[in-house]
Design a protein around this motif. Structure first.
Motif, PDB file in Angstrom:
ATOM      1  N   SER A 107       0.832  -1.199   0.000  1.00  0.00           N
ATOM      2  CA  SER A 107       0.000   0.000   0.000  1.00  0.00           C
ATOM      3  C   SER A 107       0.869   1.253   0.000  1.00  0.00           C
ATOM      4  O   SER A 107       0.575   2.227  -0.698  1.00  0.00           O
ATOM      5  N   SER A 108       1.940   1.231   0.763  1.00  0.00           N
ATOM      6  CA  SER A 108       2.859   2.366   0.816  1.00  0.00           C
ATOM      7  C   SER A 108       3.533   2.593  -0.535  1.00  0.00           C
ATOM      8  O   SER A 108       3.640   3.731  -1.000  1.00  0.00           O
ATOM      9  N   HIS A 109       3.970   1.506  -1.179  1.00  0.00           N
ATOM     10  CA  HIS A 109       4.592   1.626  -2.502  1.00  0.00           C
ATOM     11  C   HIS A 109       3.591   2.152  -3.528  1.00  0.00           C
ATOM     12  O   HIS A 109       3.938   2.975  -4.386  1.00  0.00           O
ATOM     13  N   SER A 110       2.370   1.673  -3.427  1.00  0.00           N
ATOM     14  CA  SER A 110       1.326   2.132  -4.350  1.00  0.00           C
ATOM     15  C   SER A 110       1.075   3.631  -4.165  1.00  0.00           C
ATOM     16  O   SER A 110       0.936   4.369  -5.140  1.00  0.00           O
ATOM     17  N   ALA A 111       1.021   4.076  -2.929  1.00  0.00           N
ATOM     18  CA  ALA A 111       0.808   5.498  -2.650  1.00  0.00           C
ATOM     19  C   ALA A 111       1.976   6.325  -3.167  1.00  0.00           C
ATOM     20  O   ALA A 111       1.775   7.398  -3.760  1.00  0.00           O
ATOM     21  N   ASP A 112       3.198   5.851  -2.947  1.00  0.00           N
ATOM     22  CA  ASP A 112       4.375   6.568  -3.440  1.00  0.00           C
ATOM     23  C   ASP A 112       4.358   6.676  -4.960  1.00  0.00           C
ATOM     24  O   ASP A 112       4.674   7.725  -5.522  1.00  0.00           O
ATOM     25  N   GLN A 113       3.977   5.586  -5.628  1.00  0.00           N
ATOM     26  CA  GLN A 113       3.932   5.586  -7.085  1.00  0.00           C
ATOM     27  C   GLN A 113       2.903   6.596  -7.582  1.00  0.00           C
ATOM     28  O   GLN A 113       3.143   7.309  -8.557  1.00  0.00           O
ATOM     29  N   LYS A 114       1.778   6.684  -6.892  1.00  0.00           N
ATOM     30  CA  LYS A 114       0.751   7.647  -7.284  1.00  0.00           C
ATOM     31  C   LYS A 114       1.228   9.080  -7.071  1.00  0.00           C
ATOM     32  O   LYS A 114       0.947   9.964  -7.883  1.00  0.00           O
ATOM     33  N   VAL A 115       1.971   9.302  -6.006  1.00  0.00           N
ATOM     34  CA  VAL A 115       2.513  10.640  -5.758  1.00  0.00           C
ATOM     35  C   VAL A 115       3.473  11.027  -6.873  1.00  0.00           C
ATOM     36  O   VAL A 115       3.427  12.163  -7.386  1.00  0.00           O
ATOM     37  N   TYR A 116       4.347  10.122  -7.272  1.00  0.00           N
ATOM     38  CA  TYR A 116       5.275  10.399  -8.374  1.00  0.00           C
ATOM     39  C   TYR A 116       4.522  10.639  -9.676  1.00  0.00           C
ATOM     40  O   TYR A 116       4.874  11.531 -10.453  1.00  0.00           O
TER      41      TYR A 116
END
Length: 73
Positions: free
Chosen positions: A4-13
């Motif tokens: 979930s954290s990686h997914s959120a980071d990817q969306k931020v980028y």
């Protein structure tokens, strides 16, 4: 949780990249709009026409009114 954290980071980028792209496109739009305004100026058009040996008409344009035989609805 980590996924979930990686997914959120990817969306931020992705949002940051899209925001930059929007800024670039807006800048290009403003630049092209400025060039268009320059091209539409009467003085610019007159200079371009002089290069092609086309001068300004001394007679003003006349309005042509056509009366229709059909009634307008």
């Amino acid at each position: 949780m980590i996924a979930s954290s990686h997914s959120a980071d990817q969306k931020v980028y992705e949002i940051a990249n899209l925001t930059n792209e929007v800024k670039e496109l807006r800048s290009a739009f403003v630049d092209k709009r400025g060039k268009l305004m320059q091209l539409k100026k009467e003085s610019f058009v007159e200079a371009e026409m002089k290069e092609k040996d086309i001068g300004i008409s001394l007679n003003p344009p006349t309005k042509i009114i056509v009366k229709s035989s059909k009634p307008v609805k």
